[in-house]
Design an enzyme around this catalytic site. Sequence first.
Site, short mmCIF file in Angstrom:
data_model
loop_
_atom_site.label_atom_id
_atom_site.label_comp_id
_atom_site.label_asym_id
_atom_site.label_seq_id
_atom_site.Cartn_x
_atom_site.Cartn_y
_atom_site.Cartn_z
N ILE B 13 0.40 -13.89 -44.44
CA ILE B 13 0.95 -15.08 -43.76
C ILE B 13 0.01 -16.27 -43.92
CG2 ILE B 13 1.70 -16.02 -41.53
CD1 ILE B 13 3.45 -13.71 -42.28
N GLU B 37 1.13 -7.01 -36.42
CA GLU B 37 0.54 -8.31 -36.77
C GLU B 37 -0.97 -8.14 -36.75
OE1 GLU B 37 4.22 -10.54 -34.48
OE2 GLU B 37 2.36 -10.04 -33.43
N ARG B 63 -15.66 -23.41 -26.73
CA ARG B 63 -14.75 -22.57 -27.51
C ARG B 63 -13.35 -23.15 -27.43
NH1 ARG B 63 -17.33 -19.47 -31.12
NH2 ARG B 63 -18.79 -18.00 -30.19
N ALA B 75 -24.61 -14.75 -31.65
CA ALA B 75 -23.78 -13.91 -32.53
C ALA B 75 -23.27 -14.77 -33.66
CB ALA B 75 -22.60 -13.33 -31.75
N GLU B 91 -28.65 -15.15 -37.35
CA GLU B 91 -27.95 -15.84 -36.26
C GLU B 91 -28.87 -16.10 -35.07
OE1 GLU B 91 -25.04 -17.27 -36.22
OE2 GLU B 91 -24.28 -16.55 -38.14
N GLU B 95 -29.32 -19.99 -34.08
CA GLU B 95 -28.76 -20.46 -32.82
C GLU B 95 -29.82 -20.74 -31.75
OE1 GLU B 95 -24.22 -18.66 -33.07
OE2 GLU B 95 -25.52 -17.98 -31.45
N SER B 112 -10.80 -6.57 -30.53
CA SER B 112 -9.41 -6.58 -30.08
C SER B 112 -8.55 -5.76 -31.05
CB SER B 112 -8.91 -8.02 -30.01
OG SER B 112 -7.98 -8.16 -28.97
N GLY B 114 -5.98 -4.06 -30.97
CA GLY B 114 -4.52 -4.13 -30.91
C GLY B 114 -3.95 -5.09 -31.94
N GLU B 137 -23.48 -27.01 -38.78
CA GLU B 137 -23.23 -28.44 -38.50
C GLU B 137 -22.09 -28.68 -37.51
OE1 GLU B 137 -20.33 -29.75 -42.18
OE2 GLU B 137 -22.32 -30.64 -42.03
#
Lengths: 184, 184
Positions: B13, B37, B63, B75, B91, B95, B112, B114, B137
């Site tokens: 998709i 999906e 976020r 992370a 990382e 960070e 996740s 599922g 950046e």
Amino acid sequence: MIIRENTINSKRIYEGRMISLRVDTVELPDKKYSTREIVEHPGAAVVVPMTDDGKIIMVKQFRKAVEDSLLEVPAGKLDKGENPAICAHRELQEETGYVSANMQYLFSFYSSPGFSNEIMHLFIATDLTQGEAHPDEDEYIEIVSYELGQLIEMIFQGKIKDSKSIIAIFAASQYLGHNHLGQQ
Amino acid sequence: MIIRENTINSKRIYEGRMISLRVDTVELPDKKYSTREIVEHPGAAVVVPMTDDGKIIMVKQFRKAVEDSLLEVPAGKLDKGENPAICAHRELQEETGYVSANMQYLFSFYSSPGFSNEIMHLFIATDLTQGEAHPDEDEYIEIVSYELGQLIEMIFQGKIKDSKSIIAIFAASQYLGHNHLGQQ
């Protein structure tokens, strides 16, 4: 300093059965642009069902996305506008057959906030009565129960790989430790 | 009984910057069909950075998917074919600026399963030396540190909402408790 990302453009890519996908163009604080790929999900309720003798009821089911059967706590997605506690009761009964007379809300969390808005509401279910399971027609579920201490070991052994279930087990351990419910 | 879902058809998709989406048609054990999906993600390394005086270094960043600034452990996603431990070191330094002389692997989990194959590899980083952060950046990151006990309270208060960070904090607490590294 509060950083927000204003949406300059939002493009719908896919509207699905469980998830949808959109791509937002956002303006960053330095006035540059970036894109954010966002998977929309209706949210879910997650249940730690604990029996009177201190065992946790788990479900094992095949997860196509990771091509593996995973050991998880019962959970399911919210119907539109559904109260998470109602969903928790429903999913517990559908997947395991158990009914809880004491469903306590613990906290909520985002499964993967870097790319999805999926929120999960965690409950601990005690005072359980056994009944008959009614999984959805495309769910094939096996029910297994374990001691809490055993489940924590299994997390560190890599035998429980589902994030919501890891959170549920650790949280139940903390919660019961703090409340001394585990010591009867 | 081992249940698998054979793929009858797979439709691409979307191919994105961080994620891709496909929809698989699968055959269930009763020979009925269903769709799955699946959001593809390259995987990530997750780090709990613990200072010599027992504090955890956290990062706060906006976020877009959840329209909120979240407190998280450092992370980042794996580059193609990258070793998760290398990614964890990179990382952490990008960070927070910290470099760890002792990066221990704990376990891996699916964020996740599922609807996504995203796998996260969890590390605990000690023997830290402070340096200069170099975020990507389009990352605007604030660095804050907390005691482990304080972070566990914040989870139950709903102040830490990111699943990988909740797992990281609970796991560090269990790990240090078992190993008595926290008691100097």
